[in-house]
Scaffold this motif. Structure first.
Motif, PDB file in Angstrom:
ATOM      1  N   UNK A 414       0.901  -1.431   0.061  1.00 46.33           N
ATOM      2  CA  UNK A 414      -0.010  -0.124  -0.479  1.00 46.33           C
ATOM      3  C   UNK A 414       0.998   1.436  -0.449  1.00 46.33           C
ATOM      4  N   UNK A 415       2.367   1.186   0.361  1.00 47.64           N
ATOM      5  CA  UNK A 415       3.445   2.431   0.107  1.00 47.64           C
ATOM      6  C   UNK A 415       3.231   2.942  -1.528  1.00 47.64           C
ATOM      7  N   UNK A 416       2.780   1.507  -3.065  1.00 45.85           N
ATOM      8  CA  UNK A 416       3.551   2.008  -3.054  1.00 45.85           C
ATOM      9  C   UNK A 416       2.155   2.644  -4.523  1.00 45.85           C
ATOM     10  N   UNK A 417       2.985   3.790  -4.943  1.00 48.60           N
ATOM     11  CA  UNK A 417       1.915   4.311  -5.988  1.00 48.60           C
ATOM     12  C   UNK A 417       1.897   3.172  -7.450  1.00 48.60           C
ATOM     13  N   UNK A 418       1.237   3.980  -7.769  1.00 47.24           N
ATOM     14  CA  UNK A 418       0.951   2.807  -9.457  1.00 47.24           C
ATOM     15  C   UNK A 418       2.245   2.274 -10.432  1.00 47.24           C
ATOM     16  N   UNK A 419       2.972   3.582  -9.903  1.00 52.99           N
ATOM     17  CA  UNK A 419       4.531   4.180 -10.833  1.00 52.99           C
ATOM     18  C   UNK A 419       5.462   3.206 -10.635  1.00 52.99           C
ATOM     19  N   UNK A 420       5.503   2.889  -9.078  1.00 47.84           N
ATOM     20  CA  UNK A 420       6.348   2.552  -8.057  1.00 47.84           C
ATOM     21  C   UNK A 420       6.001   1.089  -8.768  1.00 47.84           C
ATOM     22  N   UNK A 421       4.716   0.629  -8.900  1.00 47.42           N
ATOM     23  CA  UNK A 421       4.230  -1.027  -9.343  1.00 47.42           C
ATOM     24  C   UNK A 421       5.002  -1.399 -10.489  1.00 47.42           C
ATOM     25  N   UNK A 422       4.342  -0.245 -11.254  1.00 48.96           N
ATOM     26  CA  UNK A 422       5.249  -0.251 -12.607  1.00 48.96           C
ATOM     27  C   UNK A 422       6.593  -0.662 -13.293  1.00 48.96           C
ATOM     28  N   UNK A 423       7.213   0.306 -11.986  1.00 53.06           N
ATOM     29  CA  UNK A 423       9.171  -0.533 -12.435  1.00 53.06           C
ATOM     30  C   UNK A 423       8.808  -1.168 -11.233  1.00 53.06           C
ATOM     31  N   UNK A 424       8.671  -2.000 -10.232  1.00 49.47           N
ATOM     32  CA  UNK A 424       8.860  -3.909  -9.875  1.00 49.47           C
ATOM     33  C   UNK A 424       8.007  -4.516 -10.591  1.00 49.47           C
ATOM     34  N   UNK A 425       7.740  -4.550 -11.569  1.00 47.07           N
ATOM     35  CA  UNK A 425       6.280  -5.911 -11.756  1.00 47.07           C
ATOM     36  C   UNK A 425       6.481  -5.533 -13.013  1.00 47.07           C
ATOM     37  N   UNK A 426       7.091  -7.135 -13.590  1.00 49.59           N
ATOM     38  CA  UNK A 426       6.365  -7.182 -15.462  1.00 49.59           C
ATOM     39  C   UNK A 426       5.557  -8.539 -15.009  1.00 49.59           C
ATOM     40  N   UNK A 427       4.305  -9.123 -15.871  1.00 51.07           N
ATOM     41  CA  UNK A 427       3.916  -9.780 -15.882  1.00 51.07           C
ATOM     42  C   UNK A 427       3.031 -10.025 -17.004  1.00 51.07           C
ATOM     43  N   UNK A 428       2.305 -11.035 -17.032  1.00 55.75           N
ATOM     44  CA  UNK A 428       1.944 -12.443 -18.504  1.00 55.75           C
ATOM     45  C   UNK A 428       0.331 -12.264 -18.732  1.00 55.75           C
ATOM     46  N   UNK A 429      -0.436 -11.258 -18.326  1.00 58.50           N
ATOM     47  CA  UNK A 429      -2.253 -11.526 -18.090  1.00 58.50           C
ATOM     48  C   UNK A 429      -2.252 -13.139 -19.132  1.00 58.50           C
ATOM     49  N   UNK A 430      -3.911 -13.511 -18.225  1.00 55.23           N
ATOM     50  CA  UNK A 430      -4.351 -14.842 -19.267  1.00 55.23           C
ATOM     51  C   UNK A 430      -4.874 -14.495 -20.299  1.00 55.23           C
ATOM     52  N   UNK A 431      -4.896 -12.667 -21.029  1.00 57.64           N
ATOM     53  CA  UNK A 431      -5.659 -12.501 -21.550  1.00 57.64           C
ATOM     54  C   UNK A 431      -4.490 -11.538 -22.323  1.00 57.64           C
ATOM     55  N   UNK A 432      -4.317 -12.025 -23.653  1.00 57.99           N
ATOM     56  CA  UNK A 432      -2.647 -11.281 -23.539  1.00 57.99           C
ATOM     57  C   UNK A 432      -3.416 -10.688 -25.140  1.00 57.99           C
ATOM     58  N   UNK A 433      -1.874  -9.590 -24.943  1.00 55.41           N
ATOM     59  CA  UNK A 433      -2.747  -8.585 -26.169  1.00 55.41           C
ATOM     60  C   UNK A 433      -2.064  -7.940 -26.881  1.00 55.41           C
TER      61      UNK A 433
END
Length: 593
Positions: A414-433
């Motif tokens: 909860x101390x992470x902003x959306x930008x903070x999450x974006x720098x820390x996480x890479x992901x592959x969702x179920x629905x690929x675009x």
């Protein structure tokens, strides 16, 4: 005014005048100009009265009346043009700001809540609701204010001639207005019902078109067509009922509104015949009384458009409030005495998805606790609906847990902003675009500075090199919108390669090999395992054979963490994982006949 209405108009006020320095100034200046224009608009009627009074006067007096008439027309035209520019400037600015705010919310808002709204509703907000807001601010609200002011000026002018007649006019118009308000109330109710029926037709049409391949495959086109036709028939019936009910009422209400001033004029004539008022008073009152009917009927029409505008403002407000960026706190458990903090830690986390009304409904996770080491490969498995994908969404702050805490390398998520999450996480969702661009451009979204060698390495890891080599232009080959020119497995492989290119410590994969053959899936998972020294990898998968070499396996069941361990220890435990593995192994030997 009800509390709900007050709240709605409060929303309209706040959205229209978000920028008090410029927005409110433009609007209020436009209102002031409209007041001047409205007063000028009443001058022709006054001029008629003056002309009748001056018929026996000198030609110079009549010339003065003519000069006043021309001057009034010029002033009114100039002020009307100037006020229209102010309102259109204000309205178009509000419309542009509304559309920009919708896009901004998509960038910084809670992804879980954005997904809950759905693409069709967001597109509707961007087009219909934003247009309604823009039109209301630039045209309708100004016309409404001008018309109300016109009625006030006209009725006020009648007091100049005779207060008794003025009060009579107000009384008969009030009675007519009461009847019209009842008509408007019924119209609103039928309008809402008509909107529901229209929505049902849209949904039925969308399913009919979107599911056509399935309907043809199973020979159920006829049944689906019948459902659609029934929805259209219901809407048609609703339209007929709407018109049959409201048309007679509207005709009666309009006639009543026209007759009300006539009744007041007849009373004026009676008073004149009784020598209770002068001829000038009778003529002047009659001119103004007969002029009030048209703007009053316009006001009632504006009330309907006002309801539509308030509804649009409310829909936009609900979207903006519902997709607010997650709040950011400063909570942490970092401790210098701890040599290596867990990459991910869940502490008694529970989560419930909200229903369409925003209330908690479906419990997905209950008191889940686990700790994942840095640089490891962790698999999350379990039956469908056990909460596996939700774990990944909570880590990425698509949603926040209802209770419990989640920590990433010692920091509360909860101390992470959306930008903070974006720098820390890479992901592959179920629905690929994938975007309508080259293979290279789609991959470099994750890492714009990636070299060709790095791109090919990621494609090798994702088992995508063979089919990319077969494409004309290879890395420069164009991909259709959404990647529709590729198979499902090919889209997944490109998505995995893209995720691996991003320089982020966490790599989250949700069913990354669902559309990929078993041999390729094993090689992809092996490649992910070789990358784990750089990243902490979390994989959600139903294919247990592909994750058997994971450092740790979490087994979820009905929202609870039922087992934790490696493939070997979980098989020896003879629990849920053993049963899932046995079922998968038995399925391999299954054959037709």
């Amino acid at each position: 005014m009800t509390t709900k209405q007050s709240s709605s108009f409060d929303i309209v006020f706040k959205m229209m005048f978000r920028d008090k320095a410029t927005g409110a100034g433009k609007y209020l200046f436009g209102i002031c100009l409209r007041i001047i224009e409205t007063c000028a608009a009443a001058m022709p009627a006054l001029i008629v009265v003056l002309t009748l009074s001056f018929l026996q006067q000198t030609q110079s007096a009549l010339a003065i009346v003519a000069i006043i008439c021309v001057t009034t027309f010029a002033v009114r035209s100039t002020v009307l043009m100037w006020s229209s520019i102010q309102f259109f400037d204000f309205g178009f600015d509000l419309g542009a700001h509304t559309r920009k705010s919708i896009v901004e919310s998509l960038f910084i808002g809670s992804l879980g809540k954005i997904d809950a709204f759905g693409p069709s509703k967001i597109v509707s907000l961007m087009s219909d609701a934003a247009y309604e807001v823009e039109t209301f601010a630039s045209e309708r609200s100004a016309d409404f204010v001008a018309t109300v002011l016109g009625v006030v000026v006209i009725i006020g002018a009648t007091f100049f001639f005779d207060w008794r007649l003025a009060l009579t006019l107000i009384g008969v118009l009030g009675f007519a207005g009461l009847f019209l308000s009842k008509t408007q109330t019924m119209a609103k109710r039928l309008w809402v019902e008509r909107q529901v029926k229209t929505g049902s037709v849209s949904i039925a049409l969308g399913e009919f078109i979107g599911g056509m391949s399935v309907l043809r495959m199973f020979g159920t086109v006829g049944e689906a067509k019948q459902v659609f036709e029934e929805s259209v028939a219901a809407l048609h019936e609703m339209w007929l009922r709407y018109e049959k009910t409201l048309t007679p009422l509207a005709i009666c209400a309009g006639a009543l509104m026209d007759l009300a001033p006539v009744a007041a004029v007849i009373l004026a004539a009676i008073l004149y015949e009784s020598d209770l008022i002068s001829a000038d008073a009778m003529i002047g009152f009659s001119v103004f009384a007969l002029a009030v009917g048209v703007p009053l009927k316009r006001i009632l029409i504006y009330f309907t458009t006002l309801d539509l505008a308030v509804s649009s403002f409310s829909r936009l407000h609900s979207f903006f409030e519902g997709t607010r960026p997650p709040s950011v706190t400063s909570e942490t458990i970092k401790d210098a005495s701890i040599p290596a903090l867990p990459a991910i830690e869940f502490r008694d986390v529970s989560f419930t998805y909200p229903d369409t009304e925003g209330n908690n409904s479906q419990v997905v996770l209950q008191d889940v606790s686990f700790s994942l080491p840095q640089g490891g490969l962790t698999a999350i498995v379990g039956p469908s609906g056990s909460g596996k994908s939700t774990v990944l969404k909570l880590i990425m702050r698509h949603w926040d847990p209802k209770t419990g805490e989640i920590f990433v390398e010692g920091d509360n998520v909860k101390s992470f902003s959306i930008e903070d999450i974006a720098t820390r996480v890479s992901s592959v969702p179920q629905e690929v675009y994938l975007f309508r661009d080259s293979v290279r451009a789609n991959l470099q979204i994750a890492n714009p500075t990636a070299t060709d060698a790095e791109l090919w390495h990621a494609l090798d890891c994702a088992q995508a090199t063979p089919f990319i080599n077969d494409m004309p232009g290879e890395l420069d080959a164009e991909i259709g919108e959404g990647g529709l020119s590729l198979s499902g497995g090919e889209r997944q492989r490109l998505s995995i390669a893209r995720a691996m290119l991003k320089e982020a410590p966490l790599l989250l994969l949700d069913e990354p090999t669902a559309s990929i053959d078993g041999a390729s899936a094993r090689r992809i998972m092996a490649a992910l395992g070789s990358e784990k020294s750089d990243k902490t990898v979390i994989v959600v998968s139903h294919a247990l054979f592909s994750i058997k070499h994971a450092d740790q396996i979490l087994v979820l069941n009905n929202g609870r963490l039922e087992e934790t361990g490696t493939h070997e220890t979980l098989l020896r435990a003879k629990g849920l994982y053993h049963r899932l593995w046995t079922t998968e192994e038995n399925a391999k030997s299954w054959s037709v006949g």
